[in-house]
Design a protein around this motif. Structure first.
Motif, PDB file in Angstrom:
ATOM      1  N   MET A   4       3.992   0.418 -13.909  1.00  0.00           N
ATOM      2  CA  MET A   4       5.012   1.216 -13.231  1.00  0.00           C
ATOM      3  C   MET A   4       4.688   2.697 -13.384  1.00  0.00           C
ATOM      4  O   MET A   4       5.207   3.387 -14.262  1.00  0.00           O
ATOM      5  N   ILE A   5       3.776   3.160 -12.530  1.00  0.00           N
ATOM      6  CA  ILE A   5       3.334   4.554 -12.528  1.00  0.00           C
ATOM      7  C   ILE A   5       3.904   5.197 -11.282  1.00  0.00           C
ATOM      8  O   ILE A   5       3.509   4.858 -10.168  1.00  0.00           O
ATOM      9  N   VAL A  45       0.836  -1.190   0.000  1.00  0.00           N
ATOM     10  CA  VAL A  45       0.000   0.000   0.000  1.00  0.00           C
ATOM     11  C   VAL A  45       0.873   1.243   0.000  1.00  0.00           C
ATOM     12  O   VAL A  45       0.651   2.192  -0.739  1.00  0.00           O
ATOM     13  N   LEU A  46       1.875   1.239   0.836  1.00  0.00           N
ATOM     14  CA  LEU A  46       2.770   2.381   0.920  1.00  0.00           C
ATOM     15  C   LEU A  46       3.468   2.590  -0.409  1.00  0.00           C
ATOM     16  O   LEU A  46       3.606   3.702  -0.898  1.00  0.00           O
ATOM     17  N   PHE A  47       3.892   1.498  -0.973  1.00  0.00           N
ATOM     18  CA  PHE A  47       4.647   1.577  -2.216  1.00  0.00           C
ATOM     19  C   PHE A  47       3.796   2.167  -3.326  1.00  0.00           C
ATOM     20  O   PHE A  47       4.207   3.042  -4.060  1.00  0.00           O
ATOM     21  N   SER A  48       2.549   1.687  -3.448  1.00  0.00           N
ATOM     22  CA  SER A  48       1.719   2.098  -4.574  1.00  0.00           C
ATOM     23  C   SER A  48       1.076   3.445  -4.361  1.00  0.00           C
ATOM     24  O   SER A  48       0.877   4.199  -5.305  1.00  0.00           O
ATOM     25  N   PHE A 101      -4.010   6.885  -9.187  1.00  0.00           N
ATOM     26  CA  PHE A 101      -5.371   7.026  -8.670  1.00  0.00           C
ATOM     27  C   PHE A 101      -6.363   7.220  -9.820  1.00  0.00           C
ATOM     28  O   PHE A 101      -7.442   6.617  -9.854  1.00  0.00           O
ATOM     29  N   GLN A 102      -5.999   8.035 -10.777  1.00  0.00           N
ATOM     30  CA  GLN A 102      -6.856   8.242 -11.938  1.00  0.00           C
ATOM     31  C   GLN A 102      -7.023   6.941 -12.733  1.00  0.00           C
ATOM     32  O   GLN A 102      -8.106   6.652 -13.254  1.00  0.00           O
ATOM     33  N   ALA A 103      -5.953   6.157 -12.819  1.00  0.00           N
ATOM     34  CA  ALA A 103      -6.037   4.881 -13.536  1.00  0.00           C
ATOM     35  C   ALA A 103      -7.005   3.935 -12.839  1.00  0.00           C
ATOM     36  O   ALA A 103      -7.748   3.193 -13.498  1.00  0.00           O
ATOM     37  N   GLY A 122       4.708   1.229  -8.958  1.00  0.00           N
ATOM     38  CA  GLY A 122       5.591   2.379  -8.898  1.00  0.00           C
ATOM     39  C   GLY A 122       6.684   2.309  -9.937  1.00  0.00           C
ATOM     40  O   GLY A 122       6.425   2.072 -11.110  1.00  0.00           O
ATOM     41  N   SER A 123       7.915   2.478  -9.505  1.00  0.00           N
ATOM     42  CA  SER A 123       9.027   2.584 -10.450  1.00  0.00           C
ATOM     43  C   SER A 123       9.709   1.238 -10.681  1.00  0.00           C
ATOM     44  O   SER A 123       9.469   0.265  -9.978  1.00  0.00           O
ATOM     45  N   GLU A 124      10.573   1.227 -11.665  1.00  0.00           N
ATOM     46  CA  GLU A 124      11.383   0.052 -12.012  1.00  0.00           C
ATOM     47  C   GLU A 124      12.280  -0.342 -10.842  1.00  0.00           C
ATOM     48  O   GLU A 124      12.938   0.517 -10.238  1.00  0.00           O
ATOM     49  N   PRO A 125      12.338  -1.627 -10.481  1.00  0.00           N
ATOM     50  CA  PRO A 125      13.245  -2.034  -9.410  1.00  0.00           C
ATOM     51  C   PRO A 125      14.699  -1.921  -9.839  1.00  0.00           C
ATOM     52  O   PRO A 125      15.028  -2.073 -11.020  1.00  0.00           O
TER      53      PRO A 125
END
Length: 614
Positions: free
Chosen positions: A318-319, A13-16, A326-328, A99-102
């Protein structure tokens, strides 16, 4: 929901939602933004935003008014909120934002939540966790422990396989643990098993014994490797010998560090994990497509020992801007989403979105980190000054919109070893005095100080809020230093590149003080090694506690160690935070009862019942 689950944080949750770096376990940071009215009234004193510091990729915040307007516009364009429509949902396909690329998804090298959530889709360690966070057999079908607690025997099924059908044997696990201990691997979690598995500390001398890598590589590494207390008795039997009894060892065996990577895959090159063709595992899914920095696609592994599962595919998007994610979700492009503080008012006001929220109370601890080896943060009094210059209550109230709780200590409430303190409570006068005592009255004589963070629109505003605290309470103009999210993660992994000041977080790998204190802040540990922190008395206490059976004596040793940690202020413990998650009605098996704080994706330890049926 049991007490432990209620007290722990779902790192996903935190990550996204907040998109900030979180170390391991469920290690990170997260923070939402203020309301529009607060933003308008406080803009002059401090930007009305939140500092998202969750555990995987930090992101900045804009005033929540702007976020609400963007969300509203997106919903309008989609023909409404999109909360009742299935959008582009497909049966059996779960779509998430990660989120972002690892930076890496090598199991023996990874340490951040965003990395681990890839790894645990692909691999199954010897053990796993049930929904009460108790270790149970994973790739192994059974585990036996000798009476003295020093020998663990794991049995693999005779038909154990990788996702491509190749046999999975005990020797694959021997290779994984030898690789983890190998000083040339130099993984982020290499210190975790120091002093635990027999022969591990001798082989990992650079990580465990304080030797330089040059000195370590001059040792007889082949002999040390062969003496590691991990051996294959036969193809189905793995035996691990310990230095001392460790009640937390079965939980360690559920972590990604022991994932059975294949030697032939690793031989493909340093970035062997970058290509699905050489990323072959034994976990619930197999990576079939990876459009780097954009999307990764997983398909169910028919050979997973704990299957079958109902999901056919999982899509990672990866947004790295939480408002875009949130919009997605609103437009039906995601099936599960996080709730950032900036979007909380929109969610609560929407009659449909508000019904799709599930609460995930938190247990991660986020902290302001310092490079303890470089001026001015090599001075304890400077660190103590910064610790007293932050209004944690205001941060949680105005920036996080109440989604969290301020803390001055590391282990969260409800966890074994929790210590309550007000030693570094908000006190601008005491903060200025500490800075003066350090030789920098009114900030005079200080070098330039940079606050480095993972760049995003929202994070920019959140970190401006934090910088304003230091300007108002210490007279210091901190320079904001936004960097690419993946680059940010990489910077904080190596003391040579650790920024002066930054935010990270830590969430538990398993519920034991050892995983917080010894694992993170012991000399050379996952956190201490990144910031250059070392206190011999702290090390002595946690070493003794790690070897002590559960009980009051062990608790007291950890308590003494944690008091030293608080006094030294190598980092400023900042907040613990719960999370909120949005789940589409057609997603089954992701509820407050089935989501656990250690989930790698929501409902991970309930995969057999997780279903998407739009």
């Amino acid at each position: 929901m049991n007490l432990l689950r209620m007290k722990k944080t779902l790192a996903w949750v935190l990550f996204s939602a907040l998109l900030l770096p979180i170390l391991a376990a469920c290690g990170g940071t997260a923070a939402p933004a203020t309301t529009a009215s607060t933003a308008a009234s406080t803009a002059a004193a401090a930007p009305s935003v939140a500092a998202e510091t969750s555990a995987a990729a930090s992101e900045a915040a804009e005033p929540s008014m702007a976020a609400s307007e963007e969300a509203s516009a997106a919903a309008s364009a989609a023909g409404g909120t999109g909360t009742t429509d299935t959008g582009t949902a497909e049966p059996g396909v779960l779509r998430l934002n990660v989120g972002s690329e690892p930076d890496t998804i090598d199991p023996q090298k990874a340490s951040f939540v965003g990395e681990i959530q890839f790894i645990m889709m692909n691999y199954q360690p010897l053990m796993t966790f049930d929904q009460d966070m108790k270790p149970i057999p994973g790739a192994a079908e059974s585990m036996e422990v000798s009476e003295d607690g020093l020998t663990y025997t794991f049995k693999l099924p005779a038909d154990a396989q990788y996702s491509n059908g190749d046999p999975l044997t005990a020797q694959n696990f021997v290779y994984a643990f030898q690789r983890l201990a190998d000083p040339e691997t130099a993984g982020e979690y290499q210190t975790l098993l120091c002093g635990t598995i027999k022969g591990y500390s001798e082989y990992s001398a650079a990580a465990c014994g304080g030797q330089t890598i040059t000195e370590t590589l001059e040792l007889d590494l082949e002999t040390l490797r062969n003496n590691l207390g991990v051996r294959a008795v036969d193809d189905q039997t793995l035996e691990i010998q310990l230095e001392n009894p460790a009640p937390y060892f079965p939980s360690m065996m559920a972590l990604w560090i022991g994932a059975p990577v294949r030697e032939e895959d690793v031989a493909a090159g340093e970035d062997w994990w970058y290509d699905p063709e050489t990323y072959i595992g034994n976990g619930p899914f197999q990576l079939v497509e990876w459009e780097h920095d954009a999307r990764a696609v997983w398909e169910a592994n028919p050979n997973w020992r704990l299957g079958p599962i109902k999901l056919e595919r999982v899509e990672y998007n990866m947004i790295n801007e939480s408002q875009v994610a949130f919009q997605a979700y609103q437009s039906g492009e995601l099936d599960i989403g996080g709730v950032a503080a900036e979007d909380l008012a929109t969610v609560q006001a929407d009659p449909q979105l508000s019904q799709q929220v599930i609460e995930v109370p938190g247990s991660c601890t986020f902290y302001l980190g310092f490079n303890n080896t470089k001026a001015p943060f090599d001075n304890k009094q400077v660190r103590q000054a910064f610790a007293q210059a932050i209004d944690r209550e205001a941060w949680v109230r105005d920036v996080l919109q109440g989604q969290g709780s301020p803390t001055q200590t590391f282990i969260p409430p409800g966890f074994p070893g929790y210590e309550e303190t007000d030693q570094w409570s908000y006190n601008p006068e005491a903060a200025r005095q500490a800075l003066a005592d350090a030789g920098f009255a009114n900030g005079q004589g200080l070098p330039e100080i940079k606050l480095t963070f993972s760049s995003s629109a929202r994070n920019q505003v959140r970190y401006e809020w934090l910088a304003s605290q230091f300007r108002e309470n210490l007279g210091i103009d901190v320079v904001l230093d936004p960097v690419d999210p993946t680059a940010y993660t990489a910077l904080t992994k190596d003391l040579a590149t650790t920024p002066q000041m930054y935010i990270l977080g830590w969430c538990a790998d398993y519920p034991d003080p050892q995983n917080w204190l010894s694992t993170v802040f012991k000399t050379g540990g996952i956190g201490a090694g990144r910031i250059g922190y070392s206190n011999p008395e702290f090390d002595r206490l946690v070493d003794q506690a790690d070897r002590t059976p559960p009980g009051p004596e062990r608790d007291q040793l950890y308590s003494q160690a944690q008091n030293i940690l608080i006094e030294d202020a190598p980092v400023v413990f900042f907040w613990n935070n719960p999370g909120r998650m949005l789940v589409k009605p057609y997603v089954k098996g992701v509820t407050e009862e089935t989501v656990t704080p250690l989930d790698y994706i929501p409902g991970f330890f309930n995969l057999q019942n997780l279903e998407v049926a739009p």
